[in-house]
Design a protein around this motif. Structure first.
Motif, PDB file in Angstrom:
ATOM      1  N   ALA A 153      -5.714  31.158 -32.699  1.00  0.00           N
ATOM      2  CA  ALA A 153      -6.940  31.764 -33.218  1.00  0.00           C
ATOM      3  C   ALA A 153      -8.044  31.771 -32.167  1.00  0.00           C
ATOM      4  N   VAL A 154      -8.200  30.666 -31.451  1.00  0.00           N
ATOM      5  CA  VAL A 154      -9.251  30.586 -30.438  1.00  0.00           C
ATOM      6  C   VAL A 154      -8.938  31.514 -29.266  1.00  0.00           C
ATOM      7  N   PHE A 160      -3.641  40.288 -17.075  1.00  0.00           N
ATOM      8  CA  PHE A 160      -4.927  40.142 -17.734  1.00  0.00           C
ATOM      9  C   PHE A 160      -4.784  39.336 -19.023  1.00  0.00           C
ATOM     10  N   GLY A 161      -3.632  39.474 -19.688  1.00  0.00           N
ATOM     11  CA  GLY A 161      -3.426  38.782 -20.953  1.00  0.00           C
ATOM     12  C   GLY A 161      -3.303  37.282 -20.816  1.00  0.00           C
ATOM     13  N   LEU A 162      -3.020  36.792 -19.608  1.00  0.00           N
ATOM     14  CA  LEU A 162      -2.905  35.355 -19.404  1.00  0.00           C
ATOM     15  C   LEU A 162      -4.268  34.662 -19.356  1.00  0.00           C
ATOM     16  N   LEU A 163      -5.314  35.393 -18.974  1.00  0.00           N
ATOM     17  CA  LEU A 163      -6.620  34.762 -18.744  1.00  0.00           C
ATOM     18  C   LEU A 163      -7.195  34.078 -19.980  1.00  0.00           C
ATOM     19  N   PRO A 164      -7.234  34.734 -21.170  1.00  0.00           N
ATOM     20  CA  PRO A 164      -7.796  34.038 -22.341  1.00  0.00           C
ATOM     21  C   PRO A 164      -7.039  32.759 -22.681  1.00  0.00           C
ATOM     22  N   GLY A 165      -5.706  32.799 -22.561  1.00  0.00           N
ATOM     23  CA  GLY A 165      -4.913  31.611 -22.858  1.00  0.00           C
ATOM     24  C   GLY A 165      -5.186  30.481 -21.881  1.00  0.00           C
ATOM     25  N   VAL A 203       4.744  23.417 -26.264  1.00  0.00           N
ATOM     26  CA  VAL A 203       4.578  23.215 -24.820  1.00  0.00           C
ATOM     27  C   VAL A 203       3.373  24.058 -24.393  1.00  0.00           C
ATOM     28  N   PRO A 204       2.238  23.438 -24.057  1.00  0.00           N
ATOM     29  CA  PRO A 204       0.986  24.184 -23.884  1.00  0.00           C
ATOM     30  C   PRO A 204       1.082  25.356 -22.916  1.00  0.00           C
ATOM     31  N   PHE A 205       1.636  25.159 -21.726  1.00  0.00           N
ATOM     32  CA  PHE A 205       1.646  26.243 -20.743  1.00  0.00           C
ATOM     33  C   PHE A 205       2.568  27.371 -21.185  1.00  0.00           C
ATOM     34  N   VAL A 206       3.627  27.030 -21.935  1.00  0.00           N
ATOM     35  CA  VAL A 206       4.509  28.066 -22.477  1.00  0.00           C
ATOM     36  C   VAL A 206       3.734  28.952 -23.441  1.00  0.00           C
ATOM     37  N   ALA A 207       2.829  28.347 -24.216  1.00  0.00           N
ATOM     38  CA  ALA A 207       2.014  29.127 -25.149  1.00  0.00           C
ATOM     39  C   ALA A 207       1.190  30.168 -24.407  1.00  0.00           C
ATOM     40  N   VAL A 208       0.642  29.784 -23.258  1.00  0.00           N
ATOM     41  CA  VAL A 208      -0.149  30.718 -22.459  1.00  0.00           C
ATOM     42  C   VAL A 208       0.724  31.872 -21.964  1.00  0.00           C
TER      43      VAL A 208
END
Length: 293
Positions: free
Chosen positions: A94-95, A27-32, A222-227
């Motif tokens: 933040a977003v 569930f935590g991956l969805l906002p990212g 690395v964008p996907f790593v951030a997610v």
């Protein structure tokens, strides 16, 4: 320097905590993911039409001789995209936290209950809409501070040698500080600690904050790593917040099979925010004075 290792340890502990709670991680991956799609679209638009925007904003360069107009506008286009990328890295957390506010509040509370000796967690005494408003307001204030630092560091980047060596290093530490503030703010806001006391609290243990946030900031490039790392980063920042506030934490968490030794973090005193007394924590100037971020 010991705090650098402690801060990095909290980052790893947060990721391990999420690995043991797979459903929460999903569930935590969805906002990212939602935020990543929005940012990718914005940066793609900037790459496609940034040159046109620069040409529209610099009509005075139309009559310049030779290649100077093209070189000048090309430089400004590169600067515009670099600033957009920097703003994306700084504001992504933040977003994402704002988009996933209810989930991350719940996740942080789960971590608190898991590692608290009495199995409890501080709960906010404000309605959800008010919590969202505070998160958005504080997030905007942090973005403005980070943008000021970004412009300053960008200008210093033109200095010979220093701009190519020291400035990038300082930039990563500044990014790490603000990332940690945004992530730890989830747990600290639940405890009624407002932005200015939060910043003072973080400044009181800068090396701890840098140990957590600087490697995370590097990974977030690395964008996907951030997610992938975001849920664990919230969990680790909750552990870091407990350390900053001097709250006792059971080693390894409750029911993890790693023992229940009690760890008493550094610090004593009181931090207050939003007009309410906060939990015990290291003493820090309530006005947020002192150097830095």
């Amino acid at each position: 320097m010991r705090d650098l290792g402690v801060g990095f340890g909290y980052l790893l502990q947060g990721q391990r905590w999420m690995a043991r709670h797979g459903r929460s991680y999903g569930f935590g991956l969805l906002p990212g993911l939602v935020t990543l799609v929005l940012y990718a679209a914005a940066l793609t638009s900037l790459a496609l039409w940034g040159e046109d925007a620069v040409a529209w904003a610099t009509p005075f360069a139309d009559g310049w001789p030779g290649p100077w107009s093209g070189l000048f506008r090309g430089f400004l286009t590169a600067v515009l995209f670099a600033l957009g990328l920097l703003l994306a890295v700084v504001t992504f957390t933040a977003v994402t936290l704002l988009v996933g506010q209810p989930f991350y509040e719940n996740l942080s509370a789960k971590v608190d209950r898991d590692v608290s000796p009495d199995g409890t967690a501080p709960e906010p005494d404000l309605p959800l809409w008010h919590e969202l408003w505070i998160s958005a307001r504080d997030g905007l204030r942090i973005v403005v501070r980070a943008a000021v630092w970004g412009v300053l560091l960008f200008a210093l980047g033109f200095l010979p040698f220093v701009g190519q060596t020291a400035v990038p290093v300082i930039g990563f530490f500044v990014t790490g500080f603000f990332l940690t503030e945004e992530l730890a703010g989830v747990a600290l806001q639940r405890r009624g600690i407002d932005l200015r006391p939060r910043l003072a609290l973080l400044r009181s243990r800068r090396t701890l904050v840098w140990g957590f946030g600087t490697p995370l900031g590097l990974a977030f490039l690395v964008p996907f790593v951030a997610v992938l790392l975001m849920p664990g980063a919230v969990a680790g920042a909750t552990l870091l917040a407990r350390d900053l506030l001097g709250e006792e934490t059971t080693g390894g968490g409750r029911g993890t099979g790693t023992g229940h030794e009690t760890v008493t973090p550094h610090g004593s005193g009181t931090v207050t925010g939003a007009g309410r007394p906060g939990p015990a924590g290291p003493s820090a100037p309530a006005d947020g004075t002192g150097p830095a971020a």
